[in-house]
Write an enzyme that holds these catalytic residues in place. Structure first.
Site, PDB file in Angstrom:
ATOM      1  N   LYS A   1       5.978   6.592 -52.742  1.00  0.00           N
ATOM      2  CA  LYS A   1       4.720   7.155 -53.258  1.00  0.00           C
ATOM      3  C   LYS A   1       4.922   8.596 -53.744  1.00  0.00           C
ATOM      4  O   LYS A   1       4.271   9.034 -54.685  1.00  0.00           O
ATOM      5  CB  LYS A   1       3.635   7.111 -52.174  1.00  0.00           C
ATOM      6  CG  LYS A   1       2.960   5.752 -52.038  1.00  0.00           C
ATOM      7  CD  LYS A   1       2.024   5.473 -53.216  1.00  0.00           C
ATOM      8  CE  LYS A   1       1.278   4.162 -53.054  1.00  0.00           C
ATOM      9  NZ  LYS A   1       0.429   3.838 -54.219  1.00  0.00           N
TER      10      LYS A   1
ATOM     11  N   TYR B   1       7.742   3.660 -47.784  1.00  0.00           N
ATOM     12  CA  TYR B   1       6.498   3.665 -48.572  1.00  0.00           C
ATOM     13  C   TYR B   1       6.122   5.086 -48.987  1.00  0.00           C
ATOM     14  O   TYR B   1       5.838   5.349 -50.160  1.00  0.00           O
ATOM     15  CB  TYR B   1       5.375   3.035 -47.721  1.00  0.00           C
ATOM     16  CG  TYR B   1       3.992   3.225 -48.308  1.00  0.00           C
ATOM     17  CD1 TYR B   1       3.553   2.433 -49.358  1.00  0.00           C
ATOM     18  CD2 TYR B   1       3.131   4.201 -47.805  1.00  0.00           C
ATOM     19  CE1 TYR B   1       2.287   2.616 -49.906  1.00  0.00           C
ATOM     20  CE2 TYR B   1       1.874   4.384 -48.341  1.00  0.00           C
ATOM     21  CZ  TYR B   1       1.456   3.589 -49.393  1.00  0.00           C
ATOM     22  OH  TYR B   1       0.199   3.767 -49.925  1.00  0.00           O
TER      23      TYR B   1
ATOM     24  N   GLU C   1       0.059   9.339 -46.832  1.00  0.00           N
ATOM     25  CA  GLU C   1       1.361   9.029 -46.216  1.00  0.00           C
ATOM     26  C   GLU C   1       2.482   9.904 -46.785  1.00  0.00           C
ATOM     27  O   GLU C   1       3.610   9.843 -46.326  1.00  0.00           O
ATOM     28  CB  GLU C   1       1.709   7.552 -46.392  1.00  0.00           C
ATOM     29  CG  GLU C   1       1.078   6.633 -45.354  1.00  0.00           C
ATOM     30  CD  GLU C   1       1.623   6.836 -43.945  1.00  0.00           C
ATOM     31  OE1 GLU C   1       2.843   6.866 -43.781  1.00  0.00           O
ATOM     32  OE2 GLU C   1       0.822   6.973 -43.012  1.00  0.00           O
TER      33      GLU C   1
ATOM     34  N   THR D   1      -1.194   9.074 -51.871  1.00  0.00           N
ATOM     35  CA  THR D   1      -1.592   8.771 -50.488  1.00  0.00           C
ATOM     36  C   THR D   1      -1.288   9.887 -49.496  1.00  0.00           C
ATOM     37  O   THR D   1      -0.337  10.658 -49.672  1.00  0.00           O
ATOM     38  CB  THR D   1      -0.848   7.503 -50.008  1.00  0.00           C
ATOM     39  OG1 THR D   1      -0.942   7.392 -48.579  1.00  0.00           O
ATOM     40  CG2 THR D   1       0.632   7.560 -50.329  1.00  0.00           C
TER      41      THR D   1
HETATM   42  N1  GDD Z   1      -0.788  -2.126 -39.272  1.00  0.00           N
HETATM   43  C1  GDD Z   1      -0.753  -1.886 -37.947  1.00  0.00           C
HETATM   44  N2  GDD Z   1      -0.684  -2.938 -37.069  1.00  0.00           N
HETATM   45  N3  GDD Z   1      -0.789  -0.607 -37.529  1.00  0.00           N
HETATM   46  C2  GDD Z   1      -0.783  -0.366 -36.195  1.00  0.00           C
HETATM   47  C3  GDD Z   1      -0.726  -1.396 -35.258  1.00  0.00           C
HETATM   48  C4  GDD Z   1      -0.660  -2.753 -35.717  1.00  0.00           C
HETATM   49  O1  GDD Z   1      -0.603  -3.714 -34.960  1.00  0.00           O
HETATM   50  N4  GDD Z   1      -0.750  -0.863 -34.028  1.00  0.00           N
HETATM   51  C5  GDD Z   1      -0.818   0.464 -34.184  1.00  0.00           C
HETATM   52  N5  GDD Z   1      -0.830   0.764 -35.511  1.00  0.00           N
HETATM   53  C6  GDD Z   1      -0.874   2.133 -36.070  1.00  0.00           C
HETATM   54  C7  GDD Z   1       0.232   2.415 -37.083  1.00  0.00           C
HETATM   55  O2  GDD Z   1       1.456   2.708 -36.409  1.00  0.00           O
HETATM   56  C8  GDD Z   1      -0.375   3.613 -37.792  1.00  0.00           C
HETATM   57  O3  GDD Z   1      -0.143   4.789 -37.061  1.00  0.00           O
HETATM   58  C9  GDD Z   1      -1.886   3.325 -37.768  1.00  0.00           C
HETATM   59  O4  GDD Z   1      -2.067   2.275 -36.809  1.00  0.00           O
HETATM   60  C10 GDD Z   1      -2.472   2.897 -39.090  1.00  0.00           C
HETATM   61  O5  GDD Z   1      -1.688   1.847 -39.590  1.00  0.00           O
HETATM   62  P1  GDD Z   1      -2.154   1.019 -40.887  1.00  0.00           P
HETATM   63  O6  GDD Z   1      -3.541   0.523 -40.710  1.00  0.00           O
HETATM   64  O7  GDD Z   1      -1.104   0.017 -41.189  1.00  0.00           O
HETATM   65  O8  GDD Z   1      -2.272   2.144 -42.030  1.00  0.00           O
HETATM   66  P2  GDD Z   1      -1.294   3.334 -42.430  1.00  0.00           P
HETATM   67  O9  GDD Z   1      -1.957   4.615 -41.989  1.00  0.00           O
HETATM   68  O10 GDD Z   1       0.075   3.099 -41.989  1.00  0.00           O
HETATM   69  O11 GDD Z   1      -1.292   3.244 -44.021  1.00  0.00           O
HETATM   70  C11 GDD Z   1      -2.516   2.993 -44.735  1.00  0.00           C
HETATM   71  O12 GDD Z   1      -3.081   4.205 -45.127  1.00  0.00           O
HETATM   72  C12 GDD Z   1      -2.337   4.954 -46.085  1.00  0.00           C
HETATM   73  C13 GDD Z   1      -3.103   6.245 -46.378  1.00  0.00           C
HETATM   74  O13 GDD Z   1      -2.748   7.196 -45.407  1.00  0.00           O
HETATM   75  C14 GDD Z   1      -2.162   2.096 -45.918  1.00  0.00           C
HETATM   76  O14 GDD Z   1      -3.368   1.686 -46.541  1.00  0.00           O
HETATM   77  C15 GDD Z   1      -1.358   2.838 -46.944  1.00  0.00           C
HETATM   78  O15 GDD Z   1      -1.181   2.009 -48.103  1.00  0.00           O
HETATM   79  C16 GDD Z   1      -2.104   4.111 -47.321  1.00  0.00           C
HETATM   80  O16 GDD Z   1      -1.383   4.835 -48.292  1.00  0.00           O
END
Ligand code: GDD
Length: 329
Positions: free
Chosen positions: A158, A154, A128, A126
Site C-alpha cells: 500500500k 499489505y 496500515e 490505508t
Molecule cells: N482478521 C482477524 N481475525 N483479525 C484478528 C483476529 C481474527 O481472528 N483476532 C484478532 N485480530 C486482530 C488483528 O490482529 C488486528 O490487530 C485487528 O484484529 C484488526 O484486524 P482486521 O479486522 O483483519 O483489520 P486490519 O486492521 O488488519 O486491516 C483492515 O483495516 C485496514 C485499515 O487500517 C483491513 O480492512 C485493511 O484492508 C485496511 O487497510
C-alpha cells in the site's frame, strides 16, 4: 450530462457503498469485475443493476486500458486490493503485485488512454502504512504528515501505491489523491475481518448455531468507523479544486476486547470469556498494536465527519447478523 465513475474492487465492501452513493448522485457507474465467470457477479448484479460491469484485471494493464476507454470516466476509484493483512503474510508476492504494482497499472492505463488530464483518481490508501506505538506516537493521532512504517506485506504494498499516486501527481500533474482511511466496517464487511467475524459469531452463538469464537490478538486497538460514512469522504476528495491526501478516521481507538464487550452485550452476555478461544492461527508475524487517526484536515477542508459512532456501529453489525443468520434457520 451525467458524470461517469469507474470503480475497481466494486464487489467489495467499499465498492458497494460507493456504487450506491454515486448512483444516488446521478453518476453513470462502471465497475471492474475480475476473472472468468466470477461467482460474485450474479449476487452483485441483483443488488446493483445500475452498475455496468467491465471484465478486466489490475494485473493486466491492457485490460485496464480497455476498461478506461470503454467507460471514459471522469473519476476513477481504485478500491481493488489484496486487502486482508493476515492473508498478505501468506501471499506476499501476490499482494505486492495486486495491491502495490496494480496502482501503477491503472495509473498507466489512464495515461496510455490519454486521459491523465481529464480523470480524477482516488487511491484507497490505508492506516496500515503507519506502524503503531513503537514507531510513531502522535498525541492527537496519525495525520497526513505522520511517519510511515508498514508492518505487513499489505502495508508495504500500500505504501508503494501511496507514493506512486504522489509521484504521478507531481510528475504528470494528475488529479490523483490518497485517502488514508482508518478501519471502516459495517454489515458489508467480509467475515474474515475481525469486526464482522465477531458480530457474525455473536449472532450465531445467540441462535445456537455456533459454540465458540476463535480469535488472535485481543489487545490490538483500532480506529473503527462505519464504511458508509467513509465513501462520502472519498467522493469529496475528488470534488476539491486541488488534489491532496486526506486521513479519514473517527479520532477514537478501541481494542478488540471493547468490540467483544459491546457485541456480546447486544445478546445479553456480559462475560464473553467462556465463548472466546485464543488461537495462535489468527495472530500475525508482526502486528500494528494501535491505530488512531486524526481527521482534522478532512473535517476542515472537506467538511467531512463520521456520523456513526462506535457503539452504534457494533449494534448495527450484530443486529444485521442476527437477522440474516436467523433467516437461515
Ligand atoms: N482478521 C482477524 N481475525 N483479525 C484478528 C483476529 C481474527 O481472528 N483476532 C484478532 N485480530 C486482530 C488483528 O490482529 C488486528 O490487530 C485487528 O484484529 C484488526 O484486524 P482486521 O479486522 O483483519 O483489520 P486490519 O486492521 O488488519 O486491516 C483492515 O483495516 C485496514 C485499515 O487500517 C483491513 O480492512 C485493511 O484492508 C485496511 O487497510
Amino acid at each position: 450530462m451525467a458524470k461517469k465513475a469507474l470503480i475497481t474492487g466494486v464487489t467489495g465492501q467499499d465498492g458497494g457503498h460507493l456504487a450506491h452513493l454515486l448512483h444516488e448522485k446521478g453518476y453513470e457507474v462502471f465497475g471492474i469485475i475480475r476473472g472468468q465467470r466470477n461467482p460474485k457477479r450474479e449476487v452483485f448484479e441483483a443488488e446493483f443493476p445500475f452498475v455496468q460491469l467491465i471484465e478486466a484485471d489490475l494485473l493486466d494493464t491492457s485490460s485496464m486500458v480497455r476498461a478506461v476507454q470503454l467507460s471514459l470516466p471522469d473519476e476513477v476509484y481504485n478500491l481493488a486490493a489484496v486487502s486482508h493483512v493476515g492473508y498478505s503474510f501468506m501471499n506476499p508476492q501476490l499482494t505486492a503485485q495486486v495491491t502495490g504494482q496494480g496502482v501503477i497499472n491503472i495509473l498507466e492505463a489512464i495515461r496510455l488512454s490519454g486521459a491523465e488530464k481529464s480523470v480524477r483518481f482516488y487511491q484507497a490508501s490505508t492506516s496500515e502504512m503507519f506502524g503503531g506505538l513503537a514507531y510513531n506516537r502522535p498525541e492527537k493521532g496519525y495525520d497526513e504528515s505522520s511517519i510511515f512504517h508498514p508492518r505487513s506485506p499489505y502495508g508495504v504494498a500500500k505504501l508503494y501505491g501511496y507514493w506512486s499516486v504522489v509521484n504521478y501527481r507531481e510528475s504528470y500533474n494528475m488529479f490523483a489523491v490518497n485517502g488514508i482511511l482508518f478501519n471502516h466496517e459495517g454489515p458489508r464487511r467480509g467475515v474474515e475481518f475481525v469486526t464482522r467475524k465477531i458480530s457474525n459469531a455473536v449472532a450465531r452463538i445467540k441462535l445456537g448455531a455456533q459454540k465458540d469464537l476463535h480469535l488472535g490478538n485481543l489487545d490490538a486497538k483500532r480506529d473503527w468507523g462505519y464504511a458508509g460514512d467513509y465513501v462520502e469522504g472519498m467522493w469529496r476528495m475528488l470534488q476539491q479544486d486541488t488534489p491532496s491526501d486526506y486521513v479519514l478516521a473517527t479520532g477514537e481507538t478501541h481494542s478488540i476486547r471493547d468490540f467483544l464487550d459491546l457485541a456480546f452485550n447486544e445478546i445479553g452476555v456480559s462475560d464473553w470469556s467462556s465463548y472466546v478461544v485464543l488461537d495462535k492461527a489468527f495472530e500475525r508475524p508482526a502486528e500494528v498494536d494501535l491505530l488512531l487517526g486524526n481527521p482534522a484536515k478532512a473535517e476542515k477542508e472537506l467538511g467531512w465527519k463520521r456520523k456513526v459512532d462506535f457503539p452504534a456501529l457494533v449494534k448495527m453489525m450484530v443486529e444485521h447478523d442476527l437477522s440474516i443468520e436467523g433467516a437461515k434457520l
